[in-house]
Design an enzyme around this catalytic site. Structure first.
Site, PDB file in Angstrom:
ATOM      1  N   LYS A 124       0.936  -1.189  -0.113  1.00  0.00           N
ATOM      2  CA  LYS A 124      -0.018   0.200  -0.157  1.00  0.00           C
ATOM      3  C   LYS A 124       0.914   0.926  -0.128  1.00  0.00           C
ATOM      4  CE  LYS A 124      -4.661   0.723  -0.327  1.00  0.00           C
ATOM      5  NZ  LYS A 124      -5.645   0.127  -0.044  1.00  0.00           N
ATOM      6  N   ASP A 164      -7.199   3.876  -4.176  1.00  0.00           N
ATOM      7  CA  ASP A 164      -7.598   3.747  -3.525  1.00  0.00           C
ATOM      8  C   ASP A 164      -8.425   5.338  -2.849  1.00  0.00           C
ATOM      9  OD1 ASP A 164      -7.743   1.685  -0.586  1.00  0.00           O
ATOM     10  OD2 ASP A 164      -8.029   4.520   0.133  1.00  0.00           O
TER      11      ASP A 164
HETATM   12  P1  NDP Z   1     -13.075   7.319  -2.649  1.00  0.00           P
HETATM   13  O1  NDP Z   1     -11.702   9.179  -2.808  1.00  0.00           O
HETATM   14  O2  NDP Z   1     -13.184   6.935  -4.477  1.00  0.00           O
HETATM   15  O3  NDP Z   1     -14.074   8.034  -2.047  1.00  0.00           O
HETATM   16  C1  NDP Z   1     -14.080   7.828  -0.740  1.00  0.00           C
HETATM   17  C2  NDP Z   1     -15.664   8.880  -0.025  1.00  0.00           C
HETATM   18  O4  NDP Z   1     -15.216   8.073   1.497  1.00  0.00           O
HETATM   19  C3  NDP Z   1     -15.595   9.582  -0.172  1.00  0.00           C
HETATM   20  O5  NDP Z   1     -16.717   9.760  -0.180  1.00  0.00           O
HETATM   21  C4  NDP Z   1     -15.277  10.449   0.986  1.00  0.00           C
HETATM   22  O6  NDP Z   1     -15.564  11.440   1.435  1.00  0.00           O
HETATM   23  C5  NDP Z   1     -15.216   9.276   2.124  1.00  0.00           C
HETATM   24  N1  NDP Z   1     -14.333  10.139   2.874  1.00  0.00           N
HETATM   25  C6  NDP Z   1     -12.593   9.793   2.947  1.00  0.00           C
HETATM   26  N2  NDP Z   1     -12.561   9.702   4.153  1.00  0.00           N
HETATM   27  C7  NDP Z   1     -13.600  10.052   5.242  1.00  0.00           C
HETATM   28  C8  NDP Z   1     -13.704  10.081   6.530  1.00  0.00           C
HETATM   29  N3  NDP Z   1     -12.117  10.477   7.520  1.00  0.00           N
HETATM   30  N4  NDP Z   1     -14.454   9.858   6.704  1.00  0.00           N
HETATM   31  C9  NDP Z   1     -16.249  10.565   6.158  1.00  0.00           C
HETATM   32  N5  NDP Z   1     -15.793   9.775   5.434  1.00  0.00           N
HETATM   33  C10 NDP Z   1     -14.803   9.785   4.151  1.00  0.00           C
HETATM   34  O7  NDP Z   1     -12.585   6.287  -2.592  1.00  0.00           O
HETATM   35  P2  NDP Z   1     -13.138   4.873  -1.957  1.00  0.00           P
HETATM   36  O8  NDP Z   1     -13.874   4.865  -2.939  1.00  0.00           O
HETATM   37  O9  NDP Z   1     -11.755   3.886  -3.517  1.00  0.00           O
HETATM   38  O10 NDP Z   1     -12.814   4.000  -0.953  1.00  0.00           O
HETATM   39  C11 NDP Z   1     -13.509   3.867  -0.128  1.00  0.00           C
HETATM   40  C12 NDP Z   1     -12.801   2.807   0.515  1.00  0.00           C
HETATM   41  O11 NDP Z   1     -12.713   1.639   0.090  1.00  0.00           O
HETATM   42  C13 NDP Z   1     -11.479   2.772   1.444  1.00  0.00           C
HETATM   43  O12 NDP Z   1     -11.232   1.817   2.869  1.00  0.00           O
HETATM   44  C14 NDP Z   1     -10.553   1.684   1.129  1.00  0.00           C
HETATM   45  O13 NDP Z   1      -9.418   1.174   1.118  1.00  0.00           O
HETATM   46  C15 NDP Z   1     -11.533   0.731   0.167  1.00  0.00           C
HETATM   47  N6  NDP Z   1     -11.168   0.150  -1.089  1.00  0.00           N
HETATM   48  C16 NDP Z   1     -11.398   1.134  -2.487  1.00  0.00           C
HETATM   49  C17 NDP Z   1     -11.079   0.218  -3.643  1.00  0.00           C
HETATM   50  C18 NDP Z   1     -10.933   0.416  -4.702  1.00  0.00           C
HETATM   51  O14 NDP Z   1     -10.685  -0.047  -5.638  1.00  0.00           O
HETATM   52  N7  NDP Z   1     -10.807   1.724  -3.925  1.00  0.00           N
HETATM   53  C19 NDP Z   1     -10.412  -1.145  -3.339  1.00  0.00           C
HETATM   54  C20 NDP Z   1     -10.569  -1.947  -2.045  1.00  0.00           C
HETATM   55  C21 NDP Z   1     -11.225  -1.182  -0.714  1.00  0.00           C
HETATM   56  P3  NDP Z   1     -14.796  13.183   1.409  1.00  0.00           P
HETATM   57  O15 NDP Z   1     -14.844  13.161  -0.594  1.00  0.00           O
HETATM   58  O16 NDP Z   1     -15.736  14.370   1.997  1.00  0.00           O
HETATM   59  O17 NDP Z   1     -13.582  12.857   1.384  1.00  0.00           O
END
Ligand code: NDP
Length: 445
Positions: A124, A164
């Site tokens: 990561k 991510d």
């Molecule tokens: P994005 O950046 O596309 O979206 C993240 C979302 O989560 C946004 O809506 C963001 O809001 C919100 N968010 C982020 N940090 C916080 C926080 N501290 N508190 C509240 N809301 C938060 O990321 P992904 O959708 O790619 O990733 C989301 C999760 O899925 C993560 O845990 C990631 O590790 C996991 N994941 C992702 C994969 C992928 O293929 N992308 C694969 C496997 C797991 P805001 O815009 O306000 O920051």
């Protein structure tokens, strides 16, 4: 192996990294009996070699903002374990990024990748860069500066990063462009690329779709074969959350919430296809806030809160780590939630997990339920190596099969005496055994 002793040693060596200890403790508690049943593991000190990353690179990223000011950020890559294949795992750009977060994610990734059955090790990386409010040109200059350092330790047979939080198709494109410029090699070293330059169909959808496929496998064990009548609460509104919502809708669910770091929206009528199309546009084109959904459709918006108090039958946390507390979990169960399937990594605190397991609801940890993303990344690597592209149907079919296989592994290793499937235990043991055997076979290195 004594779990507390391993954790104490980690705390001494790597102070102030609570997310890292949390992830390690959860896994070790699940595997301790299996580990201790194999004295040859302890003889080779497998546990320390498994919990401490192989390598951590940290570097300064220097870039110029639109006003001509010179900015610095920190960049990292944690190469955790490559016993079963090249290091593989996403890059996160978020102000909260520090080595402890990346170490927990890389550790989890190692077991997740093992579960997929594809030959991928765990890694990561990322930066404390905050993409919010930055212009396209600033994001591009940052990504290029980040790759100036990262290119030194990645490669198609060495380490293959992906996206991510804060890293989507745009950022992957900019980083891949710079990698090619520096190395003069079009080898597909990042996954999640655009379709025009080696990306795989279904990769953007894969984590969200995969989570729903995993959920369906769990529900099937209870005789439930579609999502009609299910009320679904989702957190986040990024890549994982939006495609999770899309697949849930296709299978007949009513999706009532989405969120971001500022708050959540609650739409009692359900977020339909048209409203979801607006969310995609809001997030990917205007890079706006979820509050704007409530303004457009006239529904409730709750500032500074997460959606777990809303009544639902299924909860799909898809934002970030530790976003469901013990109290949230109690509320979900009290409100009739029958299944929690994690799109995010480690979104449930240990207290929340205890509540789910105690109440014997269907609970899928992220390393099983969200493995669809890295699985299709693995399929992207295969297509790049073969110099061809599979159709949407082919990739989707393979994804469904992988999620089914992961579910079967969890059932095999996680079924308890009373028939309840402890997916945490199942996923941890299944993921661990493969990595352990590979490490044993490859000697002390
Ligand atoms: P994005 O950046 O596309 O979206 C993240 C979302 O989560 C946004 O809506 C963001 O809001 C919100 N968010 C982020 N940090 C916080 C926080 N501290 N508190 C509240 N809301 C938060 O990321 P992904 O959708 O790619 O990733 C989301 C999760 O899925 C993560 O845990 C990631 O590790 C996991 N994941 C992702 C994969 C992928 O293929 N992308 C694969 C496997 C797991 P805001 O815009 O306000 O920051």
């Amino acid at each position: 192996m004594k779990v507390e002793q391993v954790i104490d040693n980690l705390k001494r060596r790597f102070p102030n990294e609570p997310e890292y200890y949390q992830a390690v403790q959860e896994v070790l508690e699940s595997i301790v009996d299996v580990y201790n049943a194999h004295p040859e593991f302890e003889k080779q000190n497998l546990v320390e070699r498994l919990v401490i990353p192989d390598r951590i690179l940290s570097f300064r990223v220097t870039w110029v903002d639109d006003k001509g000011n010179i900015q610095t950020n920190m960049g990292y890559r944690v190469q955790h374990n490559n016993a079963i294949g090249p290091y593989k795992g996403g890059l996160r750009f978020h102000p909260s990024v520090y080595p402890g977060i990346l170490k927990f994610l890389a550790f989890e990734q190692t077991f997740k990748n093992s579960l997929t059955t594809l030959p991928m090790g765990g890694a990561k990386g990322g930066s404390d860069f905050n993409p919010k409010g930055k212009s396209d040109a600033e994001v591009m200059r940052f990504c290029q500066a980040f790759m100036l350092e990262l290119n030194k330790i990645v490669g198609p047979d060495t380490d293959v990063p992906a996206g991510d939080i804060g890293v989507g198709g745009r950022e992957i494109g900019y980083m891949y462009g710079m990698y090619k410029k520096l190395r003069n090699e079009a080898n597909g070293v990042l996954t999640g690329k655009g379709l025009e330059f080696g990306g795989s169909l279904i990769r953007p959808e894969a984590t969200g779709y995969g989570n729903i496929y995993f959920l369906m496998n769990m529900l099937k064990t209870k005789g439930i074969h579609d999502l009609k009548g299910q009320v679904v609460a989702i957190s986040g509104s990024g890549n994982v959350a939006t495609y999770t919502a899309q697949k849930a809708l296709q299978l007949g669910a009513k999706v009532i919430t989405l969120s971001d770091s500022n708050g959540y929206i609650y739409d009692p009528d359900g977020i339909d296809e048209e409203k979801l199309a607006y969310v995609f546009e809001l997030k990917n084109v205007y890079r706006g806030r979820i509050r704007e959904y409530a303004e457009k459709y006239g529904c409730k918006y709750v500032e500074g809160a997460r959606p777990w108090n809303e009544k639902c039958t299924i909860a799909l946390p898809s934002a970030t780590q530790n976003e469901i507390t013990g109290e949230d979990a109690e509320m979900l169960v009290k409100n009739g939630c029958i299944a929690v399937s994690e799109g995010a990594n480690m979104p449930s605190t240990p207290e929340a997990i205890d509540v789910f397991l105690k109440n014997k609801i269907l609970y899928a940890p992220g390393k099983a339920a969200n493995a669809g993303g890295v699985s299709v990344s693995g399929l992207e690597m295969t297509q790049n190596s073969m110099r061809l592209s599979w159709t949407r149907e082919e990739v989707d079919q393979k994804l469904q099969q992988i999620m089914q296989n992961i579910h079967e592994s969890c059932v095999k290793y996680g079924t308890e005496a009373d028939g309840y499937v402890n997916y945490v235990k199942g996923a941890n043991i299944a993921g661990f055994m493969k990595v352990a055997k590979a490490m044993m076979a490859q000697g002390v290195i």
